[in-house]
Design a protein around this motif. Sequence first.
Motif, PDB file in Angstrom:
ATOM      1  N   VAL A   1     -12.298 -24.398   1.458  1.00 52.98           N
ATOM      2  CA  VAL A   1     -11.853 -23.258   2.265  1.00 52.98           C
ATOM      3  C   VAL A   1     -12.658 -23.202   3.564  1.00 52.98           C
ATOM      4  O   VAL A   1     -12.099 -23.047   4.655  1.00 52.98           O
ATOM      5  CB  VAL A   1     -11.991 -21.946   1.457  1.00 52.98           C
ATOM      6  N   GLU A   2     -13.961 -23.375   3.458  1.00 56.87           N
ATOM      7  CA  GLU A   2     -14.806 -23.320   4.659  1.00 56.87           C
ATOM      8  C   GLU A   2     -14.569 -24.533   5.561  1.00 56.87           C
ATOM      9  O   GLU A   2     -14.578 -24.406   6.792  1.00 56.87           O
ATOM     10  CB  GLU A   2     -16.287 -23.230   4.274  1.00 56.87           C
ATOM     11  N   ALA A   3     -14.369 -25.702   4.948  1.00 56.25           N
ATOM     12  CA  ALA A   3     -14.093 -26.902   5.752  1.00 56.25           C
ATOM     13  C   ALA A   3     -12.821 -26.704   6.575  1.00 56.25           C
ATOM     14  O   ALA A   3     -12.750 -27.106   7.739  1.00 56.25           O
ATOM     15  CB  ALA A   3     -13.969 -28.128   4.851  1.00 56.25           C
ATOM     16  N   ALA A   4     -11.830 -26.053   5.982  1.00 57.92           N
ATOM     17  CA  ALA A   4     -10.572 -25.827   6.704  1.00 57.92           C
ATOM     18  C   ALA A   4     -10.740 -24.760   7.788  1.00 57.92           C
ATOM     19  O   ALA A   4     -10.059 -24.809   8.815  1.00 57.92           O
ATOM     20  CB  ALA A   4      -9.467 -25.436   5.738  1.00 57.92           C
TER      21      ALA A   4
ATOM     22  N   ALA B   1     -22.132 -23.689   9.086  1.00 57.08           N
ATOM     23  CA  ALA B   1     -23.161 -23.050   8.254  1.00 57.08           C
ATOM     24  C   ALA B   1     -22.598 -22.681   6.880  1.00 57.08           C
ATOM     25  O   ALA B   1     -23.270 -22.849   5.849  1.00 57.08           O
ATOM     26  CB  ALA B   1     -23.699 -21.805   8.964  1.00 57.08           C
ATOM     27  N   ASP B   2     -21.360 -22.190   6.859  1.00 56.47           N
ATOM     28  CA  ASP B   2     -20.736 -21.845   5.573  1.00 56.47           C
ATOM     29  C   ASP B   2     -20.546 -23.081   4.686  1.00 56.47           C
ATOM     30  O   ASP B   2     -20.724 -23.017   3.467  1.00 56.47           O
ATOM     31  CB  ASP B   2     -19.369 -21.192   5.809  1.00 56.47           C
ATOM     32  N   ILE B   3     -20.157 -24.173   5.304  1.00 55.46           N
ATOM     33  CA  ILE B   3     -19.992 -25.415   4.528  1.00 55.46           C
ATOM     34  C   ILE B   3     -21.332 -25.819   3.926  1.00 55.46           C
ATOM     35  O   ILE B   3     -21.424 -26.131   2.736  1.00 55.46           O
ATOM     36  CB  ILE B   3     -19.437 -26.547   5.423  1.00 55.46           C
ATOM     37  N   PHE B   4     -22.371 -25.829   4.760  1.00 59.94           N
ATOM     38  CA  PHE B   4     -23.701 -26.174   4.246  1.00 59.94           C
ATOM     39  C   PHE B   4     -24.093 -25.229   3.101  1.00 59.94           C
ATOM     40  O   PHE B   4     -24.636 -25.658   2.084  1.00 59.94           O
ATOM     41  CB  PHE B   4     -24.751 -26.101   5.358  1.00 59.94           C
TER      42      PHE B   4
END
Lengths: 106, 106, 106, 106
Positions: D32-35, D59-62
């Motif tokens: 979801v964050e990657a998208a 930052a969310d992906i990390f």
Amino acid sequence: MKEIIEALLKFRNDRDWEQFHNAKDLALAINVEAAELLEVFLWKEAKDVNRDKVKEELADIFAYAFLLADKYQFDVKDIVFEKIKKNGEKYPVEKAKGTAKKYDEL
Amino acid sequence: MKEIIEALLKFRNDRDWEQFHNAKDLALAINVEAAELLEVFLWKEAKDVNRDKVKEELADIFAYAFLLADKYQFDVKDIVFEKIKKNGEKYPVEKAKGTAKKYDEL
Amino acid sequence: MKEIIEALLKFRNDRDWEQFHNAKDLALAINVEAAELLEVFLWKEAKDVNRDKVKEELADIFAYAFLLADKYQFDVKDIVFEKIKKNGEKYPVEKAKGTAKKYDEL
Amino acid sequence: MKEIIEALLKFRNDRDWEQFHNAKDLALAINVEAAELLEVFLWKEAKDVNRDKVKEELADIFAYAFLLADKYQFDVKDIVFEKIKKNGEKYPVEKAKGTAKKYDEL
């Protein structure tokens, strides 16, 4: 579209796969296939992409999307027309014309 | 399906958006919408999910998938049937029945 | 983390791949790898998943995420701490405790 | 990186969210964050993209990637170095130099 969905259900039922096809995993499957489509375009411009690969990955996306629509008994034509209407309100022609901005930036 | 595609093209052309809709960005858009569908299921079981949200996000996936099909002049029925045939070879009933294994693990 | 990024840059530069690694395609690559991780969990419960596959796909996500961070000269620790602070405002403990609701539904 | 993971775990535990953070849903969250990162680049060239948005989404992906690493007790440095070694075998310099081809096409 009825024919497509029936063929997909037959394929699934012949293999006894309905047990795996809960709505959440179908949503995962659509994402997996969408990313396989994306990979066809990775590090490339659209013009350099293999058309047959696009065809196959796009077919997979449609397959799982139709199966999820069937799971919820959505009529694909109805839901797309409904969404077009809604998007028409979010993106009125006079504001959205010629710009790729998101509706909350218009 | 013709009607759906025509409505989508009309929506796009009214807004002069064809300039943004190259095949690569359409593939991105499908991924963005697929992940919005996925988000509806995040931290939840399928049974607790809002059906209307599924409907809207799935409609968006169909919309961009139809636009990409149109871009390459693919007939959706043809490409899905072609893929079903191909998958039938990768997943023969006698091997694939009742298992969720990938074809390379069968 | 410096060491990780240096090793990734050396790997890339040895292969002369910087030319492909524009920020947009790195974002695509993160999505492709994220979906490969997702596929490990497809049709399965978390407990039945192959730990080594998770490890490999997660490593790929980190690799492209570090490369994108380097491209923008972001300090990973700084940006995550900044985001935690921001999320703390969107999800105050007294409202968010024990619920998986999104901030706009709290 | 230890500090980052500890801050993320504290944030999660303060909100009693561990109950939602099974490995499968963490994999969904990464997607979801990657998208959301991908959406920042949608319809645009990399140079026209808002750097602050990239920062937040990355930052969310990390954040979710670190939480998943913690869930499996992976050491991020170890798994990335292991993967670099493996990729070095799939993409030997003499074959992979200057080309974006996948290893199975080299």
